[in-house]
Design a protein around this motif. Structure first.
Motif, PDB file in Angstrom:
ATOM      1  N   ALA A   2     -41.320  43.625  25.555  1.00 20.47           N
ATOM      2  CA  ALA A   2     -40.913  45.305  25.443  1.00 20.47           C
ATOM      3  C   ALA A   2     -40.935  45.655  23.980  1.00 20.47           C
ATOM      4  CB  ALA A   2     -39.328  45.503  25.861  1.00 20.47           C
ATOM      5  N   PHE A   3     -41.095  46.789  23.677  1.00 19.29           N
ATOM      6  CA  PHE A   3     -41.041  47.353  22.364  1.00 19.29           C
ATOM      7  C   PHE A   3     -39.781  46.802  21.391  1.00 19.29           C
ATOM      8  CE2 PHE A   3     -39.787  50.317  19.055  1.00 19.29           C
ATOM      9  CZ  PHE A   3     -40.757  50.212  17.864  1.00 19.29           C
ATOM     10  N   GLN A   4     -39.862  46.188  20.278  1.00 14.94           N
ATOM     11  CA  GLN A   4     -38.706  45.970  19.587  1.00 14.94           C
ATOM     12  C   GLN A   4     -38.550  46.586  18.046  1.00 14.94           C
ATOM     13  OE1 GLN A   4     -38.827  41.762  19.057  1.00 14.94           O
ATOM     14  NE2 GLN A   4     -38.812  41.339  21.293  1.00 14.94           N
ATOM     15  N   ALA A   5     -37.692  47.337  17.730  1.00 11.70           N
ATOM     16  CA  ALA A   5     -37.577  48.232  16.482  1.00 11.70           C
ATOM     17  C   ALA A   5     -37.394  47.024  15.355  1.00 11.70           C
ATOM     18  CB  ALA A   5     -36.598  48.994  16.557  1.00 11.70           C
ATOM     19  N   LYS A   6     -38.132  47.296  14.410  1.00 12.79           N
ATOM     20  CA  LYS A   6     -37.969  46.531  13.006  1.00 12.79           C
ATOM     21  C   LYS A   6     -37.400  47.146  11.845  1.00 12.79           C
ATOM     22  CE  LYS A   6     -42.312  44.025  14.697  1.00 12.79           C
ATOM     23  NZ  LYS A   6     -43.717  43.625  13.933  1.00 12.79           N
ATOM     24  N   GLN A   7     -36.790  46.431  11.020  1.00  8.31           N
ATOM     25  CA  GLN A   7     -36.146  47.020   9.842  1.00  8.31           C
ATOM     26  C   GLN A   7     -36.986  47.873   9.052  1.00  8.31           C
ATOM     27  OE1 GLN A   7     -32.879  46.334   9.370  1.00  8.31           O
ATOM     28  NE2 GLN A   7     -33.075  47.897   7.576  1.00  8.31           N
ATOM     29  N   GLU A   8     -38.163  47.523   9.075  1.00  5.09           N
ATOM     30  CA  GLU A   8     -39.103  48.055   7.928  1.00  5.09           C
ATOM     31  C   GLU A   8     -39.652  49.380   8.557  1.00  5.09           C
ATOM     32  OE1 GLU A   8     -41.622  44.500   9.913  1.00  5.09           O
ATOM     33  OE2 GLU A   8     -39.527  44.950   8.924  1.00  5.09           O
ATOM     34  N   ASP A   9     -39.110  49.536  10.071  1.00  2.00           N
ATOM     35  CA  ASP A   9     -39.777  50.866  10.569  1.00  2.00           C
ATOM     36  C   ASP A   9     -38.791  52.067  10.573  1.00  2.00           C
ATOM     37  OD1 ASP A   9     -42.038  49.716  11.847  1.00  2.00           O
ATOM     38  OD2 ASP A   9     -40.814  49.028  13.739  1.00  2.00           O
ATOM     39  N   ILE A  10     -37.609  51.579   9.832  1.00  3.17           N
ATOM     40  CA  ILE A  10     -36.648  52.690   9.388  1.00  3.17           C
ATOM     41  C   ILE A  10     -37.116  53.850   8.435  1.00  3.17           C
ATOM     42  CG2 ILE A  10     -34.095  53.009   8.842  1.00  3.17           C
ATOM     43  CD1 ILE A  10     -33.508  50.235   9.851  1.00  3.17           C
ATOM     44  N   ARG A 469     -24.778  58.782   9.521  1.00  2.00           N
ATOM     45  CA  ARG A 469     -23.845  58.651   8.282  1.00  2.00           C
ATOM     46  C   ARG A 469     -24.282  57.420   7.811  1.00  2.00           C
ATOM     47  NH1 ARG A 469     -19.025  56.555   7.373  1.00  2.00           N
ATOM     48  NH2 ARG A 469     -18.377  56.524   9.867  1.00  2.00           N
ATOM     49  N   HIS A 470     -24.358  56.229   8.658  1.00  2.00           N
ATOM     50  CA  HIS A 470     -24.283  54.661   8.346  1.00  2.00           C
ATOM     51  C   HIS A 470     -25.981  54.809   7.975  1.00  2.00           C
ATOM     52  CE1 HIS A 470     -20.656  53.588   9.603  1.00  2.00           C
ATOM     53  NE2 HIS A 470     -20.919  53.737  10.974  1.00  2.00           N
ATOM     54  N   LEU A 471     -26.778  55.131   8.456  1.00  2.22           N
ATOM     55  CA  LEU A 471     -28.473  55.049   7.958  1.00  2.22           C
ATOM     56  C   LEU A 471     -28.502  55.730   6.669  1.00  2.22           C
ATOM     57  CD1 LEU A 471     -29.945  55.511  11.419  1.00  2.22           C
ATOM     58  CD2 LEU A 471     -29.985  53.609  10.048  1.00  2.22           C
ATOM     59  N   ARG A 472     -27.884  56.892   6.429  1.00  2.70           N
ATOM     60  CA  ARG A 472     -27.856  57.614   5.134  1.00  2.70           C
ATOM     61  C   ARG A 472     -27.410  56.628   4.070  1.00  2.70           C
ATOM     62  NH1 ARG A 472     -28.742  60.214   2.431  1.00  2.70           N
ATOM     63  NH2 ARG A 472     -27.671  62.209   2.035  1.00  2.70           N
ATOM     64  N   ARG A 473     -26.375  55.681   4.398  1.00  2.00           N
ATOM     65  CA  ARG A 473     -25.923  54.878   3.277  1.00  2.00           C
ATOM     66  C   ARG A 473     -26.630  53.515   3.439  1.00  2.00           C
ATOM     67  NH1 ARG A 473     -19.388  55.811   4.721  1.00  2.00           N
ATOM     68  NH2 ARG A 473     -19.279  57.892   3.905  1.00  2.00           N
ATOM     69  N   ARG A 474     -27.531  53.426   4.342  1.00  2.00           N
ATOM     70  CA  ARG A 474     -28.423  52.075   4.384  1.00  2.00           C
ATOM     71  C   ARG A 474     -27.396  51.198   4.750  1.00  2.00           C
ATOM     72  NH1 ARG A 474     -29.413  54.922   0.251  1.00  2.00           N
ATOM     73  NH2 ARG A 474     -31.452  55.751  -0.086  1.00  2.00           N
ATOM     74  N   ASP A 475     -26.300  51.312   5.480  1.00  2.00           N
ATOM     75  CA  ASP A 475     -25.263  50.463   6.070  1.00  2.00           C
ATOM     76  C   ASP A 475     -25.663  50.120   7.291  1.00  2.00           C
ATOM     77  OD1 ASP A 475     -23.456  48.854   6.754  1.00  2.00           O
ATOM     78  OD2 ASP A 475     -21.790  50.348   6.300  1.00  2.00           O
ATOM     79  N   PHE A 476     -27.000  49.590   7.660  1.00  2.00           N
ATOM     80  CA  PHE A 476     -27.563  49.058   8.998  1.00  2.00           C
ATOM     81  C   PHE A 476     -26.867  48.323   9.877  1.00  2.00           C
ATOM     82  CE2 PHE A 476     -30.916  49.196   5.576  1.00  2.00           C
ATOM     83  CZ  PHE A 476     -31.434  50.490   5.838  1.00  2.00           C
ATOM     84  N   GLU A 477     -26.012  47.499   9.515  1.00  2.00           N
ATOM     85  CA  GLU A 477     -25.183  46.389  10.348  1.00  2.00           C
ATOM     86  C   GLU A 477     -24.081  47.491  10.981  1.00  2.00           C
ATOM     87  OE1 GLU A 477     -25.778  43.327  10.963  1.00  2.00           O
ATOM     88  OE2 GLU A 477     -27.757  43.597   9.611  1.00  2.00           O
ATOM     89  N   ARG A 479     -24.473  50.552  12.168  1.00  2.00           N
ATOM     90  CA  ARG A 479     -25.190  51.537  13.150  1.00  2.00           C
ATOM     91  C   ARG A 479     -24.662  51.107  14.542  1.00  2.00           C
ATOM     92  NH1 ARG A 479     -29.729  49.594  15.167  1.00  2.00           N
ATOM     93  NH2 ARG A 479     -30.641  48.076  14.284  1.00  2.00           N
ATOM     94  N   ARG A 480     -24.685  52.075  15.220  1.00  2.00           N
ATOM     95  CA  ARG A 480     -24.141  51.806  17.030  1.00  2.00           C
ATOM     96  C   ARG A 480     -25.495  51.565  17.453  1.00  2.00           C
ATOM     97  NH1 ARG A 480     -19.792  56.813  17.685  1.00  2.00           N
ATOM     98  NH2 ARG A 480     -18.035  56.043  16.466  1.00  2.00           N
ATOM     99  N   VAL A 481     -26.208  52.600  17.557  1.00  2.00           N
ATOM    100  CA  VAL A 481     -27.488  52.542  18.585  1.00  2.00           C
ATOM    101  C   VAL A 481     -28.762  52.780  17.816  1.00  2.00           C
ATOM    102  CG1 VAL A 481     -28.512  54.014  20.425  1.00  2.00           C
ATOM    103  CG2 VAL A 481     -26.155  53.707  20.463  1.00  2.00           C
ATOM    104  N   PHE A 482     -28.831  53.828  16.880  1.00  2.00           N
ATOM    105  CA  PHE A 482     -30.240  54.092  16.559  1.00  2.00           C
ATOM    106  C   PHE A 482     -30.510  53.450  15.238  1.00  2.00           C
ATOM    107  CE2 PHE A 482     -28.572  58.307  18.501  1.00  2.00           C
ATOM    108  CZ  PHE A 482     -29.371  58.209  19.718  1.00  2.00           C
ATOM    109  N   SER A 483     -32.079  53.128  15.024  1.00  2.00           N
ATOM    110  CA  SER A 483     -32.417  52.288  14.093  1.00  2.00           C
ATOM    111  C   SER A 483     -33.130  53.297  12.950  1.00  2.00           C
ATOM    112  CB  SER A 483     -33.389  51.353  14.410  1.00  2.00           C
ATOM    113  OG  SER A 483     -32.615  50.329  14.982  1.00  2.00           O
ATOM    114  N   ASP A 484     -33.410  54.424  13.853  1.00  2.00           N
ATOM    115  CA  ASP A 484     -34.521  55.555  12.854  1.00  2.00           C
ATOM    116  C   ASP A 484     -33.523  56.636  12.676  1.00  2.00           C
ATOM    117  OD1 ASP A 484     -36.307  57.382  11.909  1.00  2.00           O
ATOM    118  OD2 ASP A 484     -37.766  56.535  13.010  1.00  2.00           O
TER     119      ASP A 484
END
Length: 846
Positions: A2-10, A469-477, A479-484
């Motif tokens: 299955a498709f896997q989200a990657k860090q560089e895709d954010i 809020r977490h993605l805006r702060r680049r606090d990727f760890e 985040r609850r659900v979304f990567s983008d």
């Protein structure tokens, strides 16, 4: 796999803290719209220059009056489109607004606070580190009246023995409010003696007194700093300081909010909708009735499955339709980033199940790889302890690095796969809940005889505030659900709000530009008129004048009379449904008022608050029975279909009449070389349909304002009519007061109930009739102006009073000026229509 989200895709700009709104490059969408935008600046310049030149031409009849009329058209751009955000406490209204604005400007539930004051948010072209607010306080008279009521609640409770049924809720509620506003009272025990708490002392308080009837201005260097300074004025969860929000009527916040940078949208955070405080409740109702768009915020995890939530949502949608807001409602569902398991969802398709099982199978495989790699790593580490051979150690080290890399890769793949699965399930929930919401709206539309197309086009946004809020702060760890960040729904919502502002702005701009062109065309017609008496021109003028008279007296005037009769017939049809329903409600009003199961002081407090206190609303109870299914259908049909159809038919008919009669004039003029070109150009530009439709569109708010002022109920009319009676009932005190209050109510509704309900219906019909009468007056004024325009541009082609020498010198210059501006305005109209079409397409995508 299955498709896997990657860090560089954010989708996040790692260089810049802010995520800018992409601003269109078209000049018509210049930011902000109110700052020298060509949609208004170009016609304003044209009107100003022509007015200045005109005032110098002494031969022009009534030149000063005409110049003043031109300058009066040099109007400012329209007021911003107002979005009023409503919803239950705790669903995240303030949080969503903060994220729309990309600024932590409002206190949120995370701060242990709840916004308790209507708060307007406006764009202001200031530096990025400049914010300001204006806090408006209640008048001394209003606060004194409110305090007197609170003190009476306490004194009545203290002065009566503690017998069964003598409840202290109104008194304790009043004491809670007083101690929140006046910290000095917190040292006193409840109930206080009357000598310790006096009205004059409370009004003279050192903190409260200077604020009453004033506006407090606050400036700050950041959004967070302004939020901190505003807390004591806006939030309902106070601390040791005075809870000053009780004194505030409204707060207005200004800042460089990029999402509002078009200048065409204002957001309003509206708590207090249904507040027991009468002042704030009235203010909230005013905001709702004037709002261009209502934004309902609800919790996605409750969706429409929970019985209480479904009832709340259905009531909201019912009121939206009754208020004619089926096309001006937006839904925001918060909590889309709260993790959820697949088994918590319903109506999952086999395809979705298969895709999710694919991810689960991938995770199982990866976990097996992890276990194998972990076992190999453990084995290699054990080998280190039983060998001293250097070559063997090198081989073991290489194998250890390889296995460790495989183990880390497998763990990372598990994390990405699980993230993809969680995000997919979250999107699936958003899709299911959105469909369920639209199904509920369709159900409401069908029950009220409203076209279900409004349900299909209802804008619904599922918002993931925490992940945003977490993605805006680049606090990727964290985040609850979304990567983008796009998946959180916030960027999409911001684009929608911006496009909506542009669309409404440009629609009004197009009408304004066309109106300016029509005025310039009239002046052009004067300067192209002939100053010598000509028999052939005289014959043409006689024919054109007769045609114009026939158009007015024989065709349009009878059609206008027919319009008035059609409107009156529809009002009578509405009355034929509403009045019998009101009569039935009057018959049951005694039972309704008798069903109030309230104790002594709570009953009295409800009467003193004119029928509304906390969860009890007598006026709504009396009104609700009137709005049965038949009345709702008739009501929504009258405002949303019948009257608009009658007006549309009138506009279309009158347009055809003008087209035919002006066509006759153009045909007669085509035989005369001196005026044929001028008459043809003026006649071609004349568009009765566009002019009358613009008048209807500009003034239909007179009717919708009446419709929305009722807010799906006549309860405020009941409150106004019953106010003297409530005061009498609420003045009862002492032993036996509950029985006396009930007897007064029973006697009133048994003897005067029918007259009361008749009065309510009379007032409703009077308000509707007055609004439609004013609308008709605007149409008549527009028709009169159109007759005048035809006379000035198509009929009057000889003006003997004009000084020939002066006119020959000045007319060419004025005509060149008008032609130059008209060319620019014609191009502007095309550009507005092009950009408007693009924005409407953008809106349709949501």
């Amino acid at each position: 796999m299955a498709f896997q989200a990657k860090q560089e895709d954010i989708d996040i700009d790692m260089e810049d803290e802010s995520i800018p709104v992409l601003h269109p490059t078209d000049p018509l969408l210049r930011i902000p719209l109110h700052d020298d935008n060509p949609a208004y600046k170009c016609p304003q310049n044209a009107l100003s220059q022509v007015a200045t030149r005109l005032s110098l031409h002494e031969f022009f009849p009534d030149r000063h009056h005409k110049a003043m009329a031109l300058r009066a058209l040099v109007q400012a751009p329209p007021e911003p489109w107002t979005l009023v955000v409503v919803g239950r406490t705790g669903v995240g209204k303030s949080t969503v607004i903060n994220q729309i604005l990309d600024a932590r400007i409002l206190s949120t539930g995370a701060d242990g606070a709840c916004t308790a004051v209507p708060t307007e948010l406006h764009f202001e072209a200031t530096p990025a580190d400049s914010y300001r607010a204006v806090v408006q306080f209640r008048t001394k008279e209003d606060w004194s009246k409110h305090l007197a009521g609170l003190l009476e609640d306490i004194q009545t409770y203290v002065g009566n023995p503690q017998t069964e049924g003598n409840d202290g809720e109104p008194a304790s509620d009043a004491w809670k409010t007083l101690t929140e506003v006046y910290p000095s009272l917190r040292t006193l025990s409840f109930p206080p003696s009357s000598g310790n708490v006096k009205l004059e002392n409370l009004l003279a308080d050192d903190i409260v007194s200077p604020l009453l009837g004033t506006e407090h201005r606050i400036e700050a260097g950041s959004a967070g700093d302004l939020e901190t300074q505003l807390r004591k004025y806006l939030r309902s969860h106070g601390d040791r300081e005075s809870a000053l929000w009780h004194l505030v009527t409204v707060a207005r916040i200004y800042g460089p909010f990029e999402a509002l940078a078009c200048g065409a949208v204002t957001l309003v955070d509206l708590p207090g909708y249904g507040d027991t405080d009468k002042t704030r409740s009235i203010r909230a109702r005013e905001y709702v009735s004037r709002a261009d768009q209502i934004v309902l915020v609800a919790d996605i995890k409750r969706g429409v499955d929970e019985k209480e939530t479904r009832s709340y949502l259905r009531d909201f949608l019912d009121r939206s339709i009754i208020n004619g807001r089926q096309s001006s409602t937006m839904i925001l569902l918060t909590g889309a980033d709260n993790p959820i398991t697949l088994h918590q969802l319903r109506d999952v398709s086999n395809q979705d199940w298969a895709r999710i099982r694919g991810w689960e199978d991938d995770v199982k495989q990866l976990k097996a790889v992890t276990r194998e790699a972990d076992s190999q790593r453990e084995h290699i580490l054990n080998q280190f302890g039983i060998t001293s051979d250097q070559l063997m150690l090198q081989t073991l080290s290489a194998n250890l690095r390889k296995v460790t890399t495989e183990l880390e890769d497998a763990k990372a793949s598990i994390k990405r796969t699980q993230a993809s699965k969680s995000a997919y399930i979250a999107h699936l929930r958003s899709k299911i809940v959105s469909c369920a919401f639209r199904d509920l709206f369709r159900e409401v539309c069908r029950s009220t005889n409203v076209n279900v197309k409004f349900a299909d086009s209802l804008p619904i946004f599922c918002i993931g505030s925490e992940d945003y809020r977490h993605l805006r702060r680049r606090d990727f760890e964290q985040r609850r659900v979304f990567s983008d960040i796009e998946e959180t729904g916030i960027p999409r919502l911001r684009r929608h709000i911006r496009s909506m502002g542009y669309t409404q702005y440009l629609r009004k701009a197009e009408v304004y530009v066309q109106r300016c062109r029509a005025v310039l065309d009239e002046i052009r017609g004067f300067y192209k008129s002939h100053s010598t008496q000509n028999k052939k021109l005289g014959g043409y003028e006689g024919f054109a004048a007769t045609t114009l008279r026939d158009l007015q007296s024989k065709r349009v005037t009878p059609r206008l009379d027919q319009l008035k009769m059609d409107i009156q017939k529809n009002i009578l049809d509405l009355e034929a449904v509403v009045r019998p329903a009101a009569s039935e409600s009057a018959d049951s009003s005694c039972a309704t008022i008798g069903s109030l199961n309230l104790r002594y002081h709570t009953y009295r407090k409800t009467m003193r608050m004119h029928g509304q206190w906390k969860d009890t609303d007598v006026n709504d109870m009396l009104s609700k029975d009137i709005f049965n299914e038949a009345v709702i259908r008739a009501w929504s049909g009258f405002f949303c279909e019948k009257i608009p159809d009658v007006l549309q038919c009138f506009v279309s008919n009158v347009h055809d009449m003008f087209y035919e009669e002006v066509g006759k004039i153009r045909k007669r003029a085509s035989k005369m070389k001196t005026i044929c070109e001028d008459v043809e150009e003026s006649g071609r530009r004349m568009n009765a349909k566009a002019t009358l439709k613009a008048i209807v569109d500009e003034n239909i708010h007179l009717l919708t304002d009446v419709q929305r002022s009722f807010d799906g109920s006549f309860k405020h009319l009941f409150q106004e009519e019953l106010e003297p009676h409530y005061d009498i009932v609420g003045s009862e005190t002492g032993p036996g007061m509950l029985g006396r209050m009930k007897a007064l109510n029973e006697n009133y509704f048994s003897t005067k109930g029918e007259a009361l309900f008749d009065t309510i219906v009379d007032r409703v019909l009077e308000d509707i009739g007055s609004a439609l009468m004013e609308l008709q007056e605007h149409l008549e004024a527009a028709l009169k102006e159109m007759y005048g325009s035809i006379r000035r541009t198509l009929v009057e082609k000889q003006r003997s009073a004009i000084d020939q020498t002066v006119k020959k010198k000045m007319a060419p210059e004025m005509l060149r000026l008008i032609k130059n501006h008209d060319t620019k305005l014609e191009t502007l109209v095309r550009d507005i229509r092009r950009v408007l079409s693009e924005q409407e397409k953008e809106l349709s995508r949501f």
